[in-house]
Enzyme design. Structure first.
Site, short mmCIF file in Angstrom:
data_model
loop_
_atom_site.label_atom_id
_atom_site.label_comp_id
_atom_site.label_asym_id
_atom_site.label_seq_id
_atom_site.Cartn_x
_atom_site.Cartn_y
_atom_site.Cartn_z
CE1 TYR A 210 4.61 2.18 3.68
CE2 TYR A 210 2.92 3.28 2.39
CZ TYR A 210 3.78 2.23 2.57
OH TYR A 210 3.82 1.23 1.63
CG HIS B 195 2.66 -3.27 5.48
ND1 HIS B 195 2.92 -1.99 5.91
CD2 HIS B 195 3.26 -3.37 4.27
CE1 HIS B 195 3.63 -1.34 4.99
NE2 HIS B 195 3.86 -2.17 3.99
#
Length: 277
Positions: free
Chosen positions: A48, A106
């Site tokens: 991000y 992730h």
């Protein structure tokens, strides 16, 4: 507010705060406002590119550091053991915090097949005190079973795609049996698909005097999942968090679950095949 508890006693609040695309000064301000509004679980990721903003928000919010659970995630391009360790250490440096409270892989990237190596790095990072708890994101039961079989360490969290179009009943059951907390990304979908906010959801919301988003978040809480809604608007942030106190009936929960589709994934990202780098 109902907490969710993992196999090792680790707990998460009923609703957390998502930070995807909350970057820079504006992102830090939005996250800090969310913390001041009552959120204690803050979700982030290396990918991000906002670990710094999230760490700044944690420091600027005025909240007791011990009360916050700051999360980040390891990207697929750094699954090799040494690369993973460097990435985790850099994540901590970026936040400017003493440690990251919850660190996840992730995606499993099963074709590349290095997720067990990455998991060993997370275990080492926890032993070194860089992170406090470790978990995964988008892992299927077969991936989790392999982690347990090869390392003897189960994740405390699995963050998965979960919303009314993709209810993930089997995953919820599996996590519950193994003592793994389920977190839900994109808990109300993306782009506010009108079908999700019409029909049964709108009817439940109108009958209870709540918003459709609150109805969906309350549905997550009732099913034992921890949704991670995102908003830059302080009023909406508080409104979303208040959904933790809304108790839907079994019939209402079942009606929203019935919106599920054969494959309701938003972008077709099947963890059995998808590779994220």
């Amino acid at each position: 507010m109902t907490e969710q508890r993992a196999h090792n006693g680790f707990t998460l609040p009923a609703i957390g705060f998502g930070t995807y695309r909350l970057n820079g000064a504006a992102g830090a301000a939005a996250v800090a406002e969310a913390v001041r509004g009552g959120y204690r679980l803050i979700d982030s990721a290396f990918r991000y590119e906002n670990e710094g903003a999230v760490g700044r928000a944690a420091r600027d919010s005025g909240a007791d550091r011990a009360s916050l659970i700051v999360t980040s995630k390891l990207p697929g391009r750094h699954h090799e053991y040494d690369a993973a360790l460097r990435t985790i250490e850099e994540s901590v440096y970026r936040t400017g915090l003493d440690a990251i409270d919850l660190y996840l892989i992730h995606w499993p990237n099963p074709v590349t097949g290095l997720f067990v190596e990455a998991w060993r790095a997370l275990i080492t990072a926890r032993e070194r005190g860089w992170v406090r708890q470790i978990g995964v994101s988008n892992f299927l039961p077969e991936h989790i079973e392999r982690l347990d079989r090869e390392t003897g360490v189960l994740p405390v969290v699995n963050q998965i795609e979960l919303h009314p179009f993709f209810p993930q009943a089997d995953a919820l059951d599996y996590h519950r049996e193994r003592g793994i907390i389920t977190e839900a990304w994109s808990p109300v979908g993306r782009g506010r698909d009108p079908l999700m906010f019409e029909g049964v959801v709108a009817e439940i919301a109108a009958a209870r005097g709540i918003t459709p988003t609150q109805a969906i978040l309350a549905w997550h809480v009732a099913r034992g999942a921890v949704p991670l809604p995102k908003s830059q608007d302080p009023a909406r942030q508080r409104e979303n968090l208040a959904a933790a106190e809304i108790e839907l009936s079994v019939a209402e929960v079942d009606a929203i679950t019935a919106l599920g589709r054969v494959d309701g994934r938003l972008a077709g990202q099947d963890p059995a095949l998808y590779e994220e780098f």
